[in-house]
Every structure is written in structure tokens, then in C-alpha cells.
Scaffold this motif. Structure first.
Motif, PDB file in Angstrom:
ATOM      1  N   ASP A  20       1.927   0.730   4.334  1.00 49.68           N
ATOM      2  CA  ASP A  20       1.534   0.531   2.937  1.00 49.68           C
ATOM      3  C   ASP A  20       2.814   0.324   2.136  1.00 49.68           C
ATOM      4  OD1 ASP A  20       0.862   0.911   0.200  1.00 49.68           O
ATOM      5  OD2 ASP A  20      -0.930   2.026   0.770  1.00 49.68           O
ATOM      6  N   LEU A  21       3.027  -0.885   1.663  1.00 54.82           N
ATOM      7  CA  LEU A  21       4.288  -1.216   1.007  1.00 54.82           C
ATOM      8  C   LEU A  21       4.489  -0.441  -0.292  1.00 54.82           C
ATOM      9  CD1 LEU A  21       6.844  -3.025   0.926  1.00 54.82           C
ATOM     10  CD2 LEU A  21       5.492  -4.683  -0.368  1.00 54.82           C
ATOM     11  N   LEU A  22       3.422  -0.180  -1.024  1.00 53.70           N
ATOM     12  CA  LEU A  22       3.549   0.365  -2.367  1.00 53.70           C
ATOM     13  C   LEU A  22       3.913   1.850  -2.399  1.00 53.70           C
ATOM     14  CD1 LEU A  22       0.652  -1.443  -4.250  1.00 53.70           C
ATOM     15  CD2 LEU A  22       2.983  -2.219  -3.778  1.00 53.70           C
ATOM     16  N   ASN A  23       3.634   2.575  -1.318  1.00 57.50           N
ATOM     17  CA  ASN A  23       4.037   3.987  -1.294  1.00 57.50           C
ATOM     18  C   ASN A  23       4.959   4.313  -0.129  1.00 57.50           C
ATOM     19  OD1 ASN A  23       2.349   4.266   0.967  1.00 57.50           O
ATOM     20  ND2 ASN A  23       0.652   5.078  -0.227  1.00 57.50           N
ATOM     21  N   GLY A  24       5.227   3.311   0.728  1.00 57.21           N
ATOM     22  CA  GLY A  24       6.140   3.521   1.835  1.00 57.21           C
ATOM     23  C   GLY A  24       5.549   4.299   2.995  1.00 57.21           C
ATOM     24  N   HIS A  25       4.248   4.611   2.942  1.00 56.85           N
ATOM     25  CA  HIS A  25       3.607   5.388   4.000  1.00 56.85           C
ATOM     26  C   HIS A  25       3.205   4.514   5.190  1.00 56.85           C
ATOM     27  CE1 HIS A  25       2.217   8.636   0.880  1.00 56.85           C
ATOM     28  NE2 HIS A  25       3.521   8.649   1.102  1.00 56.85           N
ATOM     29  N   ILE A  26       3.010   5.159   6.320  1.00 56.38           N
ATOM     30  CA  ILE A  26       2.475   4.485   7.499  1.00 56.38           C
ATOM     31  C   ILE A  26       0.986   4.808   7.567  1.00 56.38           C
ATOM     32  CG2 ILE A  26       2.596   4.278  10.014  1.00 56.38           C
ATOM     33  CD1 ILE A  26       5.049   3.259   8.459  1.00 56.38           C
ATOM     34  N   ASN A  27       0.151   3.786   7.458  1.00 56.82           N
ATOM     35  CA  ASN A  27      -1.294   3.998   7.509  1.00 56.82           C
ATOM     36  C   ASN A  27      -1.822   4.066   8.931  1.00 56.82           C
ATOM     37  OD1 ASN A  27      -1.326   3.954   4.755  1.00 56.82           O
ATOM     38  ND2 ASN A  27      -2.203   1.901   4.560  1.00 56.82           N
TER      39      ASN A  27
ATOM     40  N   ALA B 153      -2.357  -5.551 -13.391  1.00 55.30           N
ATOM     41  CA  ALA B 153      -3.823  -5.513 -13.392  1.00 55.30           C
ATOM     42  C   ALA B 153      -4.452  -6.859 -13.061  1.00 55.30           C
ATOM     43  CB  ALA B 153      -4.329  -5.012 -14.745  1.00 55.30           C
ATOM     44  N   HIS B 154      -3.741  -7.971 -13.359  1.00 58.22           N
ATOM     45  CA  HIS B 154      -4.334  -9.285 -13.132  1.00 58.22           C
ATOM     46  C   HIS B 154      -4.244  -9.732 -11.671  1.00 58.22           C
ATOM     47  CE1 HIS B 154      -0.050 -10.239 -13.852  1.00 58.22           C
ATOM     48  NE2 HIS B 154      -0.257 -11.269 -13.048  1.00 58.22           N
ATOM     49  N   TYR B 155      -3.532  -8.990 -10.833  1.00 58.35           N
ATOM     50  CA  TYR B 155      -3.477  -9.348  -9.417  1.00 58.35           C
ATOM     51  C   TYR B 155      -4.855  -9.130  -8.788  1.00 58.35           C
ATOM     52  CZ  TYR B 155       1.650  -9.718  -9.156  1.00 58.35           C
ATOM     53  OH  TYR B 155       2.949 -10.114  -9.319  1.00 58.35           O
ATOM     54  N   PRO B 156      -5.280  -9.983  -7.882  1.00 54.08           N
ATOM     55  CA  PRO B 156      -6.595  -9.819  -7.254  1.00 54.08           C
ATOM     56  C   PRO B 156      -6.607  -8.772  -6.143  1.00 54.08           C
ATOM     57  CG  PRO B 156      -5.525 -11.772  -6.392  1.00 54.08           C
ATOM     58  CD  PRO B 156      -4.625 -11.241  -7.481  1.00 54.08           C
ATOM     59  N   PHE B 157      -5.479  -8.114  -5.899  1.00 55.53           N
ATOM     60  CA  PHE B 157      -5.403  -7.059  -4.884  1.00 55.53           C
ATOM     61  C   PHE B 157      -4.692  -5.846  -5.477  1.00 55.53           C
ATOM     62  CE2 PHE B 157      -2.145 -10.324  -4.372  1.00 55.53           C
ATOM     63  CZ  PHE B 157      -0.966  -9.618  -4.525  1.00 55.53           C
ATOM     64  N   LYS B 158      -5.007  -4.682  -4.936  1.00 55.94           N
ATOM     65  CA  LYS B 158      -4.432  -3.427  -5.436  1.00 55.94           C
ATOM     66  C   LYS B 158      -3.431  -2.812  -4.467  1.00 55.94           C
ATOM     67  CE  LYS B 158      -8.667  -2.325  -7.985  1.00 55.94           C
ATOM     68  NZ  LYS B 158      -9.805  -1.384  -8.098  1.00 55.94           N
ATOM     69  N   ARG B 159      -3.473  -3.259  -3.221  1.00 55.46           N
ATOM     70  CA  ARG B 159      -2.579  -2.726  -2.190  1.00 55.46           C
ATOM     71  C   ARG B 159      -1.957  -3.875  -1.414  1.00 55.46           C
ATOM     72  NH1 ARG B 159      -7.087   0.107  -2.450  1.00 55.46           N
ATOM     73  NH2 ARG B 159      -8.119  -1.327  -1.004  1.00 55.46           N
ATOM     74  N   ILE B 160      -0.803  -3.604  -0.810  1.00 56.31           N
ATOM     75  CA  ILE B 160      -0.156  -4.571   0.083  1.00 56.31           C
ATOM     76  C   ILE B 160       0.141  -3.859   1.392  1.00 56.31           C
ATOM     77  CG2 ILE B 160       1.824  -6.086   0.469  1.00 56.31           C
ATOM     78  CD1 ILE B 160       2.152  -6.357  -2.526  1.00 56.31           C
ATOM     79  N   GLU B 161      -0.417  -4.379   2.468  1.00 57.81           N
ATOM     80  CA  GLU B 161      -0.183  -3.799   3.784  1.00 57.81           C
ATOM     81  C   GLU B 161       0.594  -4.782   4.652  1.00 57.81           C
ATOM     82  OE1 GLU B 161      -3.700  -2.345   5.683  1.00 57.81           O
ATOM     83  OE2 GLU B 161      -3.861  -0.608   4.345  1.00 57.81           O
ATOM     84  N   LEU B 162       1.573  -4.249   5.371  1.00 53.29           N
ATOM     85  CA  LEU B 162       2.372  -5.030   6.305  1.00 53.29           C
ATOM     86  C   LEU B 162       2.020  -4.560   7.703  1.00 53.29           C
ATOM     87  CD1 LEU B 162       5.822  -4.400   4.542  1.00 53.29           C
ATOM     88  CD2 LEU B 162       4.016  -5.994   3.842  1.00 53.29           C
ATOM     89  N   HIS B 163       1.761  -5.495   8.601  1.00 60.82           N
ATOM     90  CA  HIS B 163       1.440  -5.089   9.976  1.00 60.82           C
ATOM     91  C   HIS B 163       2.308  -5.872  10.959  1.00 60.82           C
ATOM     92  CE1 HIS B 163      -0.925  -3.503  13.296  1.00 60.82           C
ATOM     93  NE2 HIS B 163      -0.758  -4.689  13.842  1.00 60.82           N
ATOM     94  N   ASP B 164       2.837  -5.141  11.931  1.00 56.59           N
ATOM     95  CA  ASP B 164       3.643  -5.777  12.980  1.00 56.59           C
ATOM     96  C   ASP B 164       3.807  -4.792  14.132  1.00 56.59           C
ATOM     97  OD1 ASP B 164       5.040  -7.757  14.247  1.00 56.59           O
ATOM     98  OD2 ASP B 164       6.672  -7.872  12.804  1.00 56.59           O
TER      99      ASP B 164
END
Length: 328
Positions: free
Chosen positions: A58-65, A14-25
Motif C-alpha cells: 500500500d503506497l499511501l501508508n507504506g504497509h505490506i498488505n 478528492a477528485h481522483y477516481p481512486f482512494k488507494r494505490i497498490e503496488l504488486h511485484d
């Protein structure tokens, strides 16, 4: 059956300033030379025809956004995530995407970034701290090119560009692979994430490289042999959808069986379990599908386990609670 659909993203502290992590390449695919007019490549001498898959994961659910198929010659920056859509999101990108205006826009939108920078940058150093948080005063006011470091050192800098507003946090480290200094730009606060933690978080970007490896090695996406331009996107999408289905099944088994699996092993062994599963699904017999799903789960639990979970638990993927299986 409902268990197979109950795949939620894992939740960050909860203390992280972000809720999602996205990787792009992006990743390039060679095409038949006859397609150079339709899909021009960057390397005209060796690969005159090529496409690039631009992917946001989307790193946290393994989906491709996001996935876009474009000629390899086009600029990759055209396809990176829009800054105004990155609120509450940490985006990780390689050096090809670094642009100081883009970093500023992400911050303005309430997002966060860690992006490798080009080694050609040369901002002014306003402040500098070592790994222990001690100030290095003799670097203040100097140009970045004046920075000299030992191979084991990490420097945490506050820098500014003359023609750009604001100040920026820059992490300097020794790039072992290229045997030279490397830099990362981030707007994560120094009081919340140390320079070492920023580097560890950036290493999570490797997961999208593993995704591309999985697609190319086990889903026939290394090269596309057809010379028919209208078939290119169809063949690529078919391969990608098959790859995503393999991952979905693998993540579902992780949640149902409470076991950590290797998506690479699951993809490599898909010829042993996927054809039967698809045949039963398309036949539409629910009882048969449920029995096949149970057999698939038992097969993957036995044959696709991660090789060394004791070691893997110390990696940033598990250390920061980012593995998709942790969302079950």
C-alpha cells in the motif's frame, strides 16, 4: 507513546477516481542447491533452488498488505491481487502480470490499473492522440505493430482485441532502458489523466523495487544459506518483520519530528539504534522505552534525512501526494 502509533495513510485529492494505490511485484531469493526439490527455481542451471516473495504494498501508508513465499518456478500471476478486491484502488504492475481479462475484471470491480504490457501484443488501433491531445488520424484502423514513433514522443491510443470485448487505453512511449517502444495499459480516463500523467503515476511502482532493495541489502534477504527446508520461511519472515519494524519507526519519526527521512538510510544505520530499542521494549519498562524512543527519533532526524528534499519534491511520489509521511 501514542504519537508513535498515530500513523495514518495520506489522502489523495478528492477528485481522483481512486482512494488507494497498490503496488504488486515479486522478488526472488537464492537458496541452497539441496533445496531444489522443495523450492524449484526458474533457472535450473544457475539457481536450481529459489523462492519468490510475492508482495502487495500500500503506497499511501507504506504497509505490506500481502506477502506470500512460494517456489520461484510457480507462475507469478497466481499471487497478484484479486480483481474483485480492487474497488477504489489503482494497482500498478509490471509486464509479467499483464492479462487483458484481468484488466477487464479490475474495471468491472470499480478499480483502476496501470500495467506494462508485453511488446508482443498487436491489437487494432481505433484512435490515437499525441502528447498535446491532437488526433493522429492516419493510424486509425491499423495494427499496433504499424506504429512508428520518435524517441521523444508519447502516443495515447484506444485499441481493441478481436477476441476480447470492449476497448482499452494504451500508452505508447520510448523505453530508454531497453531502447525500444514500450506500452502501458490503463483504464484511467483520458479526460482526467493525460498520457504523461499516466507514465508519471506508473513510475511510483519503483517504490516496491526500493523496498526489495532495502530488504536484500540491509535485512539479509539476498540469499538464504541453510539447507534445512523447515527453516526457510521462518528465516524469511523474521527478516521481513524486522524490516517492517524499521520502516514503522522511520515513518513515526517523520510524523513526530515533521522531517522527511530516507528509509534506506534508516535501515542501513539500524545497528546503531534498533538493538537498544528492542532490548528496552522486551524488558517492558515504559519509562525506559519512552526515553529510548526519544533518543531514536533524535538519531534518525540527524542521520537519516533525505539528501536532496528540494529535488525530491518534484518527483511523482511527492507531486501526487503519495509519500507515507504525508499522512501524519
Amino acid at each position: 507513546m501514542a504519537q508513535w502509533l498515530n500513523h495514518n495513510a495520506c489522502t489523495l485529492p478528492a477528485h481522483y477516481p481512486f482512494k488507494r494505490i497498490e503496488l504488486h511485484d515479486g522478488s526472488s531469493l537464492k537458496l541452497h542447491n539441496k533445496l531444489a526439490a522443495h523450492y524449484p527455481g526458474r533457472f535450473t542451471a544457475t539457481h536450481p533452488a529459489a523462492v519468490e516473495l510475492h508482495v502487495t504494498m500500500d503506497l499511501l501508508n507504506g504497509h505490506i498488505n500481502y506477502l506470500q513465499i512460494a517456489p520461484d518456478k510457480e507462475s507469478e500471476r497466481l499471487y497478484q491481487p484479486f480483481a474483485n478486491e480492487l474497488n477504489d484502488t489503482l494497482v500498478l504492475e509490471d509486464a509479467g502480470y499483464f492479462d487483458i481479462h484481468y484488466c477487464h475484471q479490475i474495471a468491472q470491480a470499480g478499480g483502476h490499473h496501470i500495467i506494462r504490457t508485453s511488446n508482443a501484443i498487436n491489437p487494432d488501433i481505433l484512435d490515437c492522440f499525441d502528447e498535446q491531445g491532437r488526433q493522429v488520424k492516419d493510424l486509425s484502423g491499423k495494427k499496433l505493430t504499424s506504429l512508428k514513433m520518435q524517441k521523444h514522443q508519447i502516443m495515447d491510443l484506444t485499441v481493441a482485441w478481436a477476441k476480447h470485448p470492449g476497448t482499452y487505453r494504451l500508452i505508447a512511449f520510448w523505453d530508454k532502458r531497453k531502447s525500444r517502444l514500450g506500452y502501458m495499459s490503463t483504464n484511467l480516463k483520458r479526460s482526467e489523466f493525460s498520457a504523461t500523467q499516466v507514465i508519471e503515476l506508473y513510475s511510483l511502482r519503483w517504490q516496491i523495487e526500493l523496498l526489495f532493495k532495502e530488504w536484500k541489502s540491509y535485512n539479509h534477504l539476498k540469499t538464504i544459506g541453510t539447507a534445512q527446508p523447515h527453516l526457510i520461511k521462518t528465516l524469511i519472515w523474521a527478516s521481513v518483520l524486522c524490516a517492517l519494524l524499521k520502516r514503522f519507526v522511520t515513518y513515526s519519526v517523520m510524523g513526530i519530528c515533521q522531517v522527511h527521512l530516507s528509509t534506506q538510510k534508516a535501515a542501513r544505520s539500524a545497528q546503531d539504534w534498533l538493538p537498544r530499542l528492542l532490548t528496552d521494549i522486551f524488558a517492558g519498562h515504559i519509562v525506559t522505552v519512552e526515553a529510548t524512543l526519544a533518543d531514536t527519533a533524535r538519531y534518525l532526524e540527524k542521520n537519516a534525512r533525505r539528501a536532496n528534499m528540494k529535488r525530491d519534491k518534484d518527483t511523482p511520489l511527492f507531486k501526487y501526494g503519495c509519500h507515507p509521511a504525508m499522512g501524519f
